[in-house]
Design a protein around this motif. Structure first.
Motif, PDB file in Angstrom:
ATOM      1  N   THR A   1     -14.629  19.168  27.992  1.00 13.97           N
ATOM      2  CA  THR A   1     -14.844  18.055  27.065  1.00 13.97           C
ATOM      3  C   THR A   1     -13.997  16.855  27.470  1.00 13.97           C
ATOM      4  O   THR A   1     -12.828  17.007  27.804  1.00 13.97           O
ATOM      5  CB  THR A   1     -14.461  18.464  25.633  1.00 13.97           C
ATOM      6  N   ALA A   2     -14.599  15.682  27.413  1.00 12.18           N
ATOM      7  CA  ALA A   2     -13.866  14.437  27.680  1.00 12.18           C
ATOM      8  C   ALA A   2     -14.108  13.473  26.535  1.00 12.18           C
ATOM      9  O   ALA A   2     -15.238  13.337  26.049  1.00 12.18           O
ATOM     10  CB  ALA A   2     -14.320  13.816  28.991  1.00 12.18           C
ATOM     11  N   LEU A   3     -13.038  12.813  26.104  1.00 12.32           N
ATOM     12  CA  LEU A   3     -13.155  11.790  25.068  1.00 12.32           C
ATOM     13  C   LEU A   3     -13.315  10.431  25.730  1.00 12.32           C
ATOM     14  O   LEU A   3     -12.504  10.037  26.569  1.00 12.32           O
ATOM     15  CB  LEU A   3     -11.915  11.789  24.171  1.00 12.32           C
ATOM     16  N   VAL A   4     -14.366   9.739  25.352  1.00 16.47           N
ATOM     17  CA  VAL A   4     -14.589   8.358  25.775  1.00 16.47           C
ATOM     18  C   VAL A   4     -14.287   7.461  24.584  1.00 16.47           C
ATOM     19  O   VAL A   4     -14.663   7.782  23.452  1.00 16.47           O
ATOM     20  CB  VAL A   4     -16.039   8.162  26.263  1.00 16.47           C
ATOM     21  N   SER A   5     -13.589   6.372  24.831  1.00 15.78           N
ATOM     22  CA  SER A   5     -13.198   5.510  23.717  1.00 15.78           C
ATOM     23  C   SER A   5     -13.369   4.040  24.059  1.00 15.78           C
ATOM     24  O   SER A   5     -13.303   3.635  25.221  1.00 15.78           O
ATOM     25  CB  SER A   5     -11.734   5.777  23.312  1.00 15.78           C
ATOM     26  N   GLY A   6     -13.612   3.274  23.023  1.00 19.05           N
ATOM     27  CA  GLY A   6     -13.572   1.823  23.101  1.00 19.05           C
ATOM     28  C   GLY A   6     -12.621   1.333  22.030  1.00 19.05           C
ATOM     29  O   GLY A   6     -12.416   2.009  21.014  1.00 19.05           O
ATOM     30  N   ALA A   7     -12.020   0.179  22.234  1.00 23.43           N
ATOM     31  CA  ALA A   7     -11.015  -0.318  21.298  1.00 23.43           C
ATOM     32  C   ALA A   7     -11.318  -1.758  20.905  1.00 23.43           C
ATOM     33  O   ALA A   7     -11.716  -2.566  21.742  1.00 23.43           O
ATOM     34  CB  ALA A   7      -9.623  -0.233  21.918  1.00 23.43           C
ATOM     35  N   GLU A   8     -11.148  -2.044  19.626  1.00 24.24           N
ATOM     36  CA  GLU A   8     -11.253  -3.410  19.104  1.00 24.24           C
ATOM     37  C   GLU A   8      -9.855  -3.893  18.752  1.00 24.24           C
ATOM     38  O   GLU A   8      -9.195  -3.317  17.890  1.00 24.24           O
ATOM     39  CB  GLU A   8     -12.131  -3.457  17.861  1.00 24.24           C
ATOM     40  N   LEU A   9      -9.400  -4.957  19.411  1.00 20.85           N
ATOM     41  CA  LEU A   9      -8.065  -5.506  19.173  1.00 20.85           C
ATOM     42  C   LEU A   9      -8.181  -6.810  18.385  1.00 20.85           C
ATOM     43  O   LEU A   9      -8.810  -7.763  18.843  1.00 20.85           O
ATOM     44  CB  LEU A   9      -7.342  -5.795  20.491  1.00 20.85           C
ATOM     45  N   GLU A  10      -7.576  -6.837  17.225  1.00 25.16           N
ATOM     46  CA  GLU A  10      -7.526  -8.045  16.415  1.00 25.16           C
ATOM     47  C   GLU A  10      -6.123  -8.643  16.486  1.00 25.16           C
ATOM     48  O   GLU A  10      -5.130  -7.906  16.502  1.00 25.16           O
ATOM     49  CB  GLU A  10      -7.902  -7.727  14.967  1.00 25.16           C
ATOM     50  N   TYR A  11      -6.050  -9.964  16.500  1.00 29.30           N
ATOM     51  CA  TYR A  11      -4.746 -10.626  16.566  1.00 29.30           C
ATOM     52  C   TYR A  11      -4.839 -12.027  15.977  1.00 29.30           C
ATOM     53  O   TYR A  11      -5.917 -12.606  15.866  1.00 29.30           O
ATOM     54  CB  TYR A  11      -4.229 -10.682  18.005  1.00 29.30           C
ATOM     55  N   PHE A  12      -3.667 -12.553  15.583  1.00 38.93           N
ATOM     56  CA  PHE A  12      -3.557 -13.922  15.085  1.00 38.93           C
ATOM     57  C   PHE A  12      -2.934 -14.805  16.156  1.00 38.93           C
ATOM     58  O   PHE A  12      -2.030 -14.360  16.898  1.00 38.93           O
ATOM     59  CB  PHE A  12      -2.676 -13.976  13.833  1.00 38.93           C
ATOM     60  N   LEU A  13      -3.386 -16.051  16.221  1.00 37.27           N
ATOM     61  CA  LEU A  13      -2.768 -17.076  17.055  1.00 37.27           C
ATOM     62  C   LEU A  13      -2.022 -18.036  16.145  1.00 37.27           C
ATOM     63  O   LEU A  13      -2.626 -18.696  15.284  1.00 37.27           O
ATOM     64  CB  LEU A  13      -3.824 -17.821  17.872  1.00 37.27           C
ATOM     65  N   LEU A  14      -0.686 -18.104  16.323  1.00 37.19           N
ATOM     66  CA  LEU A  14       0.187 -18.846  15.413  1.00 37.19           C
ATOM     67  C   LEU A  14       1.092 -19.801  16.185  1.00 37.19           C
ATOM     68  O   LEU A  14       1.237 -19.700  17.399  1.00 37.19           O
ATOM     69  CB  LEU A  14       1.046 -17.865  14.600  1.00 37.19           C
TER      70      LEU A  14
END
Length: 448
Positions: A127-140
């Motif tokens: 078994t292999a886990l495949v992942s995608g990531a959503e990165l949220e950030y603020f520009l200040l």
């Protein structure tokens, strides 16, 4: 949906890879248990020594690495598959992610080592886990008069700024520089958008094997922050920097594979919940739900995390942060969202999470569900475990959950990583609790 291939095993030396890209210095990088990226800048002339022997660090000085000042060096050993030229940030700069070793053995307190260990065990089971990531950030930016952090774009003040085309355009130079970087690196970026909070953005890239994605999260945070600094801004992934705005999430899209065969879509069998998922996918989802309280100590690991997940309102009218351990279809109010039959989205993680530990927690919880053939229950049901309301609640849940403790103790059951991590986070909570805030002064100064 196809699996994005992992970086091919390097057939060249680190030095030759770097020299071919015009890289003169390499950031030999590892992270602490709290996600802090640590590095030494290694000249390409010393790349052979770095590849052969690693580079030493005083682990105690680095931070949360389970060491005392008297302990032997943490030696960062590079994984050549993670080599990344960063010449678009600085001429001649490159990066390579490293696994920490101590006295010749993979170090049990290294987050990347923990994730790699769990991924290798899963691979041994097919078994292999495949992942995608959503990165949220603020520009200040810092306000010149008050010194307070304010939205970098002073015109970004709409009541509902999400997806605003004008806000995107005003940050065009920054957003396209980040996207161009990901294109150059071959990550397959596919969208940048203005998120729900004023000054908040998200940039997405293609999924890959779980270790590659975790590495890329670390690298992308670094790229975003450096590019923001070059434009006089501060990029923050802090979960909840503003009381009245949506917080920063780290959403993980997860799927299991057996070689080239996807294990999540239903294959000509009964579908009890109508989501198009296989029994394996339902059991994986059930594992995420069953271990959600303890898992939050790893995917929402700071005091500030629970200001995000516990928020009752924002200026836009929604928090987009789950408050209960529920699951369902294409519904962003659930902890586990099912956008389609190929993946599930874990929405509880936030911007303070270590991508390695968050991924390891998801892998450990999900596979426990598969191994025990757990049932997630009806979509939308609220009979699951309650989510922690504070970091201290999450620590208590972690201490009571053998599977999540086992995730942290994956490399060496006797090393005490889970106990160390729980103690570290408990003290973080008490340190915050012992600090007098303006809220308390406003509420209690003349209350009696």
């Amino acid at each position: 949906m196809t699996v994005a291939p992992a970086p091919s095993a390097a057939t060249q030396s680190l030095a030759s890879l770097a020299k071919a890209d015009g890289v003169r210095f390499l950031l030999a990088t590892f992270t602490t248990l709290t996600g802090k990226p640590c590095a030494k800048l290694v000249p390409v002339e010393a790349a052979d020594a770095l590849e052969g022997d690693g580079v030493g660090f005083a682990g105690y000085a680095a931070g949360a690495m389970g060491q005392l000042p008297r302990d032997p060096d943490v030696v960062a050993v590079p994984d050549l598959r993670s080599y990344t030229p960063l010449t678009f940030l600085r001429p001649g700069l490159g990066l390579v992610h490293c696994d920490p070793y101590v006295e010749g053995r993979p170090y049990a307190y290294g987050p990347r080592v923990i994730l790699r260990t769990l991924a290798e065990r899963a691979a041994a089971e097919g078994t292999a886990l495949v992942s995608g990531a959503e990165l949220e950030y603020f520009l200040l930016r810092k306000d010149g008069a008050t010194g307070e952090l304010v939205t970098a774009d002073r015109l970004d003040d709409a009541a509902q700024p999400c997806y605003d085309a004008r806000g995107l355009t005003r940050m065009y130079e920054h957003l396209t520089a980040v996207s161009d970087a990901m294109v150059e690196l071959g990550w397959g970026p596919y969208a940048s958008d203005h998120e729900d909070g004023n000054g908040q953005f998200e940039q997405n890239f293609h999924h890959a094997d779980v270790l590659t994605t975790a590495d890329r999260v670390v690298t992308l945070r670094y790229i975003v922050q450096v590019l923001a600094e070059q434009r006089g801004m501060t990029a923050t992934f802090m979960p909840k920097p503003f009381t009245d705005r949506t917080g920063n999430g780290l959403h993980l899209h997860l799927s299991l594979w057996d070689g080239e065969r996807a294990l999540f879509p239903r294959e000509l069998i009964e579908d009890p919940y109508g989501m198009g998922l296989s029994p394996t996918a339902y059991a994986f989802t059930a594992g995420l739900l069953a271990h959600a309280p303890a898992m939050h100590a790893l995917i929402a690991p700071t005091v500030n995390s629970y200001k995000r997940s516990g928020a009752t309102t924002t200026a836009s009218g929604a928090t987009w942060a789950p408050r209960e351990a529920t699951w369902g279809g294409n519904d962003r109010t659930h902890l586990i969202r099912v956008p389609d039959a190929h993946r599930v989205e874990l929405r509880g993680g936030d911007g303070s999470a270590s991508s390695y530990l968050a991924s390891a927690a998801a892998l450990g919880a999900g596979l426990d569900g598969v191994r025990r053939n757990l049932d997630p229950g009806a979509p939308g049901a609220t009979s699951g475990p309650a989510l922690p309301r504070t970091l201290l609640d999450a620590v208590h849940a972690l201490e009571e959950d053998a599977v999540m403790r086992g995730v942290l103790d994956a490399v060496d059951q006797e090393a005490g990583v889970s106990a160390y991590y729980a103690r570290l986070k408990r003290e973080e909570f008490y340190s915050w609790h012992n600090t007098v805030t303006s809220w308390e002064v406003d509420r209690y100064l003349t209350a009696v």
